[in-house]
Design a protein around this motif. Structure first.
Motif, PDB file in Angstrom:
ATOM      1  N   TYR A 107       0.832  -1.200   0.000  1.00 39.48           N
ATOM      2  CA  TYR A 107       0.000   0.000   0.000  1.00 39.48           C
ATOM      3  C   TYR A 107       0.861   1.243   0.000  1.00 39.48           C
ATOM      4  CZ  TYR A 107      -3.610  -3.239   1.503  1.00 39.48           C
ATOM      5  OH  TYR A 107      -4.475  -4.288   1.567  1.00 39.48           O
ATOM      6  N   GLU A 108       0.396   2.240  -0.732  1.00 43.11           N
ATOM      7  CA  GLU A 108       0.965   3.571  -0.618  1.00 43.11           C
ATOM      8  C   GLU A 108       0.046   4.333   0.329  1.00 43.11           C
ATOM      9  OE1 GLU A 108       0.859   7.413  -3.337  1.00 43.11           O
ATOM     10  OE2 GLU A 108       2.261   5.904  -4.127  1.00 43.11           O
ATOM     11  N   LEU A 109       0.610   4.903   1.379  1.00 43.90           N
ATOM     12  CA  LEU A 109      -0.138   5.694   2.349  1.00 43.90           C
ATOM     13  C   LEU A 109       0.281   7.143   2.164  1.00 43.90           C
ATOM     14  CD1 LEU A 109       0.446   3.374   5.438  1.00 43.90           C
ATOM     15  CD2 LEU A 109      -1.487   3.337   3.842  1.00 43.90           C
ATOM     16  N   ARG A 110      -0.675   8.004   1.944  1.00 43.25           N
ATOM     17  CA  ARG A 110      -0.372   9.401   1.629  1.00 43.25           C
ATOM     18  C   ARG A 110      -1.208  10.307   2.527  1.00 43.25           C
ATOM     19  NH1 ARG A 110       1.714  11.982  -3.034  1.00 43.25           N
ATOM     20  NH2 ARG A 110       2.052   9.912  -3.874  1.00 43.25           N
ATOM     21  N   ALA A 111      -0.561  11.271   3.157  1.00 40.97           N
ATOM     22  CA  ALA A 111      -1.257  12.263   3.971  1.00 40.97           C
ATOM     23  C   ALA A 111      -0.947  13.647   3.434  1.00 40.97           C
ATOM     24  CB  ALA A 111      -0.831  12.159   5.431  1.00 40.97           C
ATOM     25  N   ILE A 112      -1.996  14.453   3.339  1.00 37.98           N
ATOM     26  CA  ILE A 112      -1.859  15.820   2.837  1.00 37.98           C
ATOM     27  C   ILE A 112      -2.488  16.754   3.869  1.00 37.98           C
ATOM     28  CG2 ILE A 112      -2.436  17.417   0.972  1.00 37.98           C
ATOM     29  CD1 ILE A 112      -2.781  14.723  -0.732  1.00 37.98           C
ATOM     30  N   TRP A 113      -1.706  17.694   4.353  1.00 41.22           N
ATOM     31  CA  TRP A 113      -2.160  18.654   5.354  1.00 41.22           C
ATOM     32  C   TRP A 113      -2.545  19.955   4.663  1.00 41.22           C
ATOM     33  CZ3 TRP A 113      -4.437  19.804   9.490  1.00 41.22           C
ATOM     34  CH2 TRP A 113      -4.223  20.984  10.188  1.00 41.22           C
ATOM     35  N   ARG A 114      -3.787  20.369   4.875  1.00 44.53           N
ATOM     36  CA  ARG A 114      -4.286  21.643   4.329  1.00 44.53           C
ATOM     37  C   ARG A 114      -4.450  22.602   5.513  1.00 44.53           C
ATOM     38  NH1 ARG A 114      -7.176  21.820  -0.707  1.00 44.53           N
ATOM     39  NH2 ARG A 114      -8.404  23.366   0.382  1.00 44.53           N
ATOM     40  N   GLU A 115      -3.398  23.353   5.785  1.00 44.97           N
ATOM     41  CA  GLU A 115      -3.377  24.226   6.954  1.00 44.97           C
ATOM     42  C   GLU A 115      -4.494  25.264   6.922  1.00 44.97           C
ATOM     43  OE1 GLU A 115      -0.302  26.751   9.700  1.00 44.97           O
ATOM     44  OE2 GLU A 115       0.369  26.058   7.745  1.00 44.97           O
ATOM     45  N   GLU A 116      -4.779  25.826   5.738  1.00 45.37           N
ATOM     46  CA  GLU A 116      -5.810  26.863   5.654  1.00 45.37           C
ATOM     47  C   GLU A 116      -7.183  26.344   6.067  1.00 45.37           C
ATOM     48  OE1 GLU A 116      -5.352  24.970   1.612  1.00 45.37           O
ATOM     49  OE2 GLU A 116      -3.977  25.765   3.092  1.00 45.37           O
ATOM     50  N   ASP A 117      -7.427  25.043   5.877  1.00 43.49           N
ATOM     51  CA  ASP A 117      -8.705  24.438   6.266  1.00 43.49           C
ATOM     52  C   ASP A 117      -8.616  23.651   7.565  1.00 43.49           C
ATOM     53  OD1 ASP A 117      -9.915  25.369   3.896  1.00 43.49           O
ATOM     54  OD2 ASP A 117      -9.136  23.633   2.792  1.00 43.49           O
ATOM     55  N   GLN A 118      -7.381  23.453   8.072  1.00 40.01           N
ATOM     56  CA  GLN A 118      -7.134  22.643   9.261  1.00 40.01           C
ATOM     57  C   GLN A 118      -7.622  21.204   9.059  1.00 40.01           C
ATOM     58  OE1 GLN A 118      -5.652  24.207  12.535  1.00 40.01           O
ATOM     59  NE2 GLN A 118      -4.904  25.039  10.610  1.00 40.01           N
ATOM     60  N   VAL A 119      -7.385  20.665   7.851  1.00 41.35           N
ATOM     61  CA  VAL A 119      -7.836  19.319   7.493  1.00 41.35           C
ATOM     62  C   VAL A 119      -6.636  18.479   7.069  1.00 41.35           C
ATOM     63  CG1 VAL A 119      -9.193  17.969   5.833  1.00 41.35           C
ATOM     64  CG2 VAL A 119     -10.132  20.066   6.794  1.00 41.35           C
ATOM     65  N   LEU A 120      -6.580  17.280   7.624  1.00 42.79           N
ATOM     66  CA  LEU A 120      -5.592  16.293   7.217  1.00 42.79           C
ATOM     67  C   LEU A 120      -6.322  15.239   6.395  1.00 42.79           C
ATOM     68  CD1 LEU A 120      -2.687  15.174   7.382  1.00 42.79           C
ATOM     69  CD2 LEU A 120      -3.458  13.857   9.372  1.00 42.79           C
TER      70      LEU A 120
END
Length: 169
Positions: free
Chosen positions: A49-62
């Motif tokens: 599996y490829e596990l990918r996390a993207i942090w969107r600071e402006e929305d405070q969403v991971l």
């Protein structure tokens, strides 16, 4: 639990930092792209599996994605969409998707991390995000394989793949 594990469990960090600690603690290969993205690989029971996390600071969403290395050919897309619909009805966290541009099946969910501490992720949250994604991919991987390779209907594939056994052989 040793002292280091206890301290790490109590700490919170920036989301990508915490996931980096989590992946490193499990010995998984990972690559980080600044404070906004991290990609790790994990060998599951069925596939890598490829596990990918993207942090969107402006929305405070991971946003967290798990890609179980399933590619869908054009002639199997309708059956795969039906399969995804039936599977998603059973999920408590996240959902499966089929990316039309690449034909990739993936699992995705997100965590809203706003609040007093704003933009931090605890070890328990990181563990929940990662383990929920892996568990659902592992649980439903055979369903996709039955539909894509054994020409089962989505209903047949789910029934065959999710048989609960009782007792021991």
């Amino acid at each position: 639990m040793n002292t280091d594990e206890y301290e790490l469990e109590r700490e919170t960090s920036a989301p990508i930092d915490m996931l980096e600690h989590y992946f490193a603690a499990h010995g998984w290969a990972f690559e980080r792209s600044g404070d906004e993205e991290i990609v790790a690989t994990f060998q599951g029971s069925w596939t890598q599996y490829e596990l990918r996390a993207i942090w969107r600071e402006e929305d405070q969403v991971l946003q967290f994605l798990a890609l179980p290395d399933i590619r869908v050919q054009a002639e199997k897309r309708a059956a795969t969409y039906e399969t995804i619909g039936l599977i998603n009805e059973q999920l408590w966290l996240g959902h499966f998707e089929l990316w039309t541009s690449s034909g990739l099946v993936l699992f995705r969910h997100a965590a809203l991390l706003e609040g007093e501490e704003g933009g931090v992720l605890s070890l328990i949250q990181a563990e929940t995000l990662v383990e929920a994604a892996i568990e659902e991919c592992e649980r439903f991987y055979p369903v996709f394989q039955f539909v894509l390779w054994a020409d089962k209907t989505p209903q047949e594939a789910i029934a065959a793949a999710l048989i609960e056994t009782q007792g021991e052989a």
